[in-house]
Structures are given as C-alpha cells and as structure tokens.
Design a protein around this motif. Sequence first.
Motif, PDB file in Angstrom:
ATOM      1  N   ILE A  35      32.138 -46.564   7.063  1.00  0.00           N
ATOM      2  CA  ILE A  35      33.807 -46.436   7.495  1.00  0.00           C
ATOM      3  C   ILE A  35      33.852 -47.099   9.448  1.00  0.00           C
ATOM      4  CG2 ILE A  35      36.276 -46.298   7.644  1.00  0.00           C
ATOM      5  CD1 ILE A  35      35.541 -44.498   5.598  1.00  0.00           C
ATOM      6  N   ILE A  36      33.083 -46.281   9.644  1.00  0.00           N
ATOM      7  CA  ILE A  36      32.482 -46.031  11.119  1.00  0.00           C
ATOM      8  C   ILE A  36      32.142 -47.444  11.777  1.00  0.00           C
ATOM      9  CG2 ILE A  36      31.945 -44.908  13.657  1.00  0.00           C
ATOM     10  CD1 ILE A  36      34.638 -43.683  12.063  1.00  0.00           C
ATOM     11  N   SER A  37      31.159 -47.359  10.830  1.00  0.00           N
ATOM     12  CA  SER A  37      30.328 -48.412  11.803  1.00  0.00           C
ATOM     13  C   SER A  37      30.922 -49.868  11.298  1.00  0.00           C
ATOM     14  CB  SER A  37      29.048 -49.277  10.561  1.00  0.00           C
ATOM     15  OG  SER A  37      28.543 -47.640  11.028  1.00  0.00           O
ATOM     16  N   ARG A  38      31.746 -49.641  10.179  1.00  0.00           N
ATOM     17  CA  ARG A  38      32.972 -51.659  10.258  1.00  0.00           C
ATOM     18  C   ARG A  38      33.900 -51.270  11.154  1.00  0.00           C
ATOM     19  NH1 ARG A  38      31.477 -49.681   4.569  1.00  0.00           N
ATOM     20  NH2 ARG A  38      32.321 -51.411   3.453  1.00  0.00           N
ATOM     21  N   ALA A  39      34.139 -50.659  11.709  1.00  0.00           N
ATOM     22  CA  ALA A  39      34.940 -50.809  12.864  1.00  0.00           C
ATOM     23  C   ALA A  39      34.205 -51.157  14.138  1.00  0.00           C
ATOM     24  CB  ALA A  39      36.093 -48.885  12.982  1.00  0.00           C
ATOM     25  N   ALA A  40      33.362 -50.159  14.420  1.00  0.00           N
ATOM     26  CA  ALA A  40      32.643 -50.680  15.046  1.00  0.00           C
ATOM     27  C   ALA A  40      31.787 -51.866  15.768  1.00  0.00           C
ATOM     28  CB  ALA A  40      30.857 -49.586  15.239  1.00  0.00           C
ATOM     29  N   ARG A  41      31.441 -52.709  14.516  1.00  0.00           N
ATOM     30  CA  ARG A  41      31.776 -54.225  14.402  1.00  0.00           C
ATOM     31  C   ARG A  41      33.164 -54.762  14.517  1.00  0.00           C
ATOM     32  NH1 ARG A  41      27.146 -56.696  11.593  1.00  0.00           N
ATOM     33  NH2 ARG A  41      29.222 -57.945  10.194  1.00  0.00           N
ATOM     34  N   ARG A  42      33.925 -54.602  14.183  1.00  0.00           N
ATOM     35  CA  ARG A  42      35.430 -55.263  14.584  1.00  0.00           C
ATOM     36  C   ARG A  42      35.343 -55.500  16.019  1.00  0.00           C
ATOM     37  NH1 ARG A  42      36.764 -51.886   9.908  1.00  0.00           N
ATOM     38  NH2 ARG A  42      36.983 -53.374   7.987  1.00  0.00           N
ATOM     39  N   ARG A  43      34.848 -53.606  16.801  1.00  0.00           N
ATOM     40  CA  ARG A  43      35.313 -53.928  18.286  1.00  0.00           C
ATOM     41  C   ARG A  43      34.120 -55.072  18.569  1.00  0.00           C
ATOM     42  NH1 ARG A  43      36.031 -49.591  21.791  1.00  0.00           N
ATOM     43  NH2 ARG A  43      38.058 -48.864  19.743  1.00  0.00           N
ATOM     44  N   THR A  44      33.331 -55.408  18.376  1.00  0.00           N
ATOM     45  CA  THR A  44      32.794 -56.370  18.935  1.00  0.00           C
ATOM     46  C   THR A  44      33.143 -58.533  18.521  1.00  0.00           C
ATOM     47  OG1 THR A  44      31.202 -56.879  17.501  1.00  0.00           O
ATOM     48  CG2 THR A  44      30.860 -55.367  19.264  1.00  0.00           C
ATOM     49  N   GLY A  45      34.344 -58.075  17.979  1.00  0.00           N
ATOM     50  CA  GLY A  45      34.863 -58.632  17.376  1.00  0.00           C
ATOM     51  C   GLY A  45      34.039 -59.719  15.695  1.00  0.00           C
ATOM     52  N   GLN A  46      33.489 -58.729  15.471  1.00  0.00           N
ATOM     53  CA  GLN A  46      32.628 -59.126  13.866  1.00  0.00           C
ATOM     54  C   GLN A  46      33.445 -58.675  12.940  1.00  0.00           C
ATOM     55  OE1 GLN A  46      28.472 -58.603  14.314  1.00  0.00           O
ATOM     56  NE2 GLN A  46      27.580 -60.029  15.246  1.00  0.00           N
ATOM     57  N   HIS A  47      33.025 -59.723  11.792  1.00  0.00           N
ATOM     58  CA  HIS A  47      33.721 -58.884  10.550  1.00  0.00           C
ATOM     59  C   HIS A  47      32.746 -57.320  10.470  1.00  0.00           C
ATOM     60  CE1 HIS A  47      34.311 -58.304   5.869  1.00  0.00           C
ATOM     61  NE2 HIS A  47      34.857 -59.581   6.222  1.00  0.00           N
ATOM     62  N   GLY A  48      33.753 -57.029   9.422  1.00  0.00           N
ATOM     63  CA  GLY A  48      34.005 -55.528   9.223  1.00  0.00           C
ATOM     64  C   GLY A  48      32.422 -55.031   8.252  1.00  0.00           C
ATOM     65  N   GLU A  49      32.542 -55.953   7.419  1.00  0.00           N
ATOM     66  CA  GLU A  49      30.853 -55.981   7.217  1.00  0.00           C
ATOM     67  C   GLU A  49      29.641 -57.132   7.270  1.00  0.00           C
ATOM     68  OE1 GLU A  49      31.090 -56.712   2.639  1.00  0.00           O
ATOM     69  OE2 GLU A  49      32.222 -54.475   2.717  1.00  0.00           O
ATOM     70  N   PRO A  50      28.417 -57.125   7.282  1.00  0.00           N
ATOM     71  CA  PRO A  50      27.229 -57.785   7.761  1.00  0.00           C
ATOM     72  C   PRO A  50      26.939 -58.693   6.892  1.00  0.00           C
ATOM     73  CG  PRO A  50      26.347 -55.861   7.087  1.00  0.00           C
ATOM     74  CD  PRO A  50      27.680 -55.807   6.962  1.00  0.00           C
ATOM     75  N   SER A  51      26.868 -59.950   7.375  1.00  0.00           N
ATOM     76  CA  SER A  51      26.131 -60.819   5.917  1.00  0.00           C
ATOM     77  C   SER A  51      25.189 -60.833   6.272  1.00  0.00           C
ATOM     78  CB  SER A  51      26.190 -62.290   6.196  1.00  0.00           C
ATOM     79  OG  SER A  51      26.091 -62.463   7.708  1.00  0.00           O
ATOM     80  N   ALA A  52      23.723 -60.288   6.792  1.00  0.00           N
ATOM     81  CA  ALA A  52      22.019 -59.966   6.338  1.00  0.00           C
ATOM     82  C   ALA A  52      22.038 -58.426   6.974  1.00  0.00           C
ATOM     83  CB  ALA A  52      21.850 -61.143   8.263  1.00  0.00           C
ATOM     84  N   LEU A  53      21.034 -58.363   6.379  1.00  0.00           N
ATOM     85  CA  LEU A  53      19.903 -57.089   6.524  1.00  0.00           C
ATOM     86  C   LEU A  53      19.017 -56.709   7.301  1.00  0.00           C
ATOM     87  CD1 LEU A  53      21.647 -54.721   3.532  1.00  0.00           C
ATOM     88  CD2 LEU A  53      22.698 -55.039   5.800  1.00  0.00           C
ATOM     89  N   ILE A  54      18.183 -56.062   7.847  1.00  0.00           N
ATOM     90  CA  ILE A  54      16.904 -55.754   8.336  1.00  0.00           C
ATOM     91  C   ILE A  54      16.179 -55.132   8.146  1.00  0.00           C
ATOM     92  CG2 ILE A  54      15.117 -56.617   9.720  1.00  0.00           C
ATOM     93  CD1 ILE A  54      18.743 -56.955  11.556  1.00  0.00           C
ATOM     94  N   ILE A  55      15.067 -55.037   7.051  1.00  0.00           N
ATOM     95  CA  ILE A  55      15.200 -53.984   6.390  1.00  0.00           C
ATOM     96  C   ILE A  55      13.620 -52.924   6.928  1.00  0.00           C
ATOM     97  CG2 ILE A  55      16.238 -53.623   4.160  1.00  0.00           C
ATOM     98  CD1 ILE A  55      13.695 -55.263   2.677  1.00  0.00           C
TER      99      ILE A  55
END
Length: 255
Positions: free
Chosen positions: A82-102
């Motif tokens: 939940i907090i990560s979604r909010a942090a992404r929105r703070r930067t103007g991005q969508h709350g959920e990522p479209s790409a991941l790095i593993i």
Amino acid sequence: MRQKRYDSDLTNSQWERLSRYFATDRKRSYSLRYHVLDAILYVVKTGTQWRMLPGEFAQWQTVYYYFRRWREEGRILCILSIISRAARRRTGQHGEPSALIIDCQSVPSTRVGGISSFDAFKKVDGRKRHIAVDTQGLLWGLVVHAAGDHETQWALQLLAPVASRLDRVETVFADQAYQGLEEKLDRELGWKLQVVDSEEETPGFSIDPKRWIVERTYGWFGGWRRLDREYERRTDSSETMVCFAMLRIALNRLD
C-alpha cells in the motif's frame, strides 16, 4: 510517549499513514507505536538481540509477540504494498508497476541454525534473498531460501504471489542466470522475461541496464544491521525483517 527517541523511530506523519492498519479497541499499558513498532525498527536498524532491547520499549517478549503475529498474518508485506503504491503516485507514476527486476543476494548465516547451504559460485554459506523490485527500487516480492539453490528453482515461487496482487506487470528483467524460464513464465503468468546482457564486452565492472536498480535496493539493505547477515532461524522471519526495512524506506519517500 517515550522520553528517549532514536533515529529509527517513526515520525508523526509516518505513523499517521500507518495507524489505520493497527487500529484496535484493546486497551494497553504500552503504545503500539512508541513501544512496539519503534522497537522492531530499532532491532532491524541496529541489529540488537530481542532480549537486549532498551528498557524504554515494551518488554522484549511483548515486542516479539507482535513481530511473530504480524509475520504470520503477512500484515507488513500488505502494508508495504500500500505504501509503495502511494510512493509511486507521489512521483506521478501509476500505483502499480508494469515492469519488475528480479535478482538474488547471497548472505552468510550465523550459527543460529535453520535452512542454509553453500553457494559455490559466490562462496557463501547461508541463504539467498530473492527479490522483485520496480523501477524505483521498491519491493514487491521476496522469498528467502538456501544459498545453494539455483535462481531458476525459486523464480516462479517469487513471482506467482506478486502476480496475484498486481495487474499491470508485463515484463520482468533478470540476468543470465534466469535463462530458460522465458516460456514457463509466459505460460504460467503471461509475463515476458527479458534477460539483460552486460553492455561491456571487456572484463571488469559494468552497469547492466535495469539491473543496477535491484543492486541499489540491496545496497539499501546495508543501512540495516539486522540484514547484514542471516540472524533468523526461520526464513519467514528474515523476510519480515526485510519488509520492515523497506517499509521505512518507502515511508521516507512520502515525508
């Protein structure tokens, strides 16, 4: 409120964001924020033993009770999402990522016991922290396993729970250790695995596209002494320790 405060303590604004997820009508002689949550963050930050918590916190048995309870509930990982979604929105991005790095990080274990084995490639006797992060380095998936296990054995177990929480992911970036999983990942999750090759052909250090992001996240772990080694007997305790550290890092972005 405690008289003595530590750098690892939550700020007032951070607690305002978290308090709703710890709401309860139960009356206590201690504060969940000042005496329990701050105590757990103190353990992760300083690396101290539970029994050596300073006296201004709740008794260590009480603090560990809540740590164990939240670990079994999976509460901290849910709050982190939940907090990560909010942090992404703070930067103007969508709350959920479209790409991941593993990627995996091999960490030596102490003599506390539990699951452990030898990573012959990195010459480490301990465990691997297998993580999935977005392009901002925020954590979305985590599994801790024996260091001797190859990355491909655990990649799907890492990503399958993430797929159940995220709808926008299309691509996963990884290094060459994950080659051969392309078809399986596409069949099981509908995601494209993109194996990143090093740009530098000459020997020596090079910054791989996208993969430097996950390496930076591992670098953040270095600021939390409990994560310096594997001190936990249980792997789910190790995962919860990492989640607490990443929760505080995500909260810092919202201050």
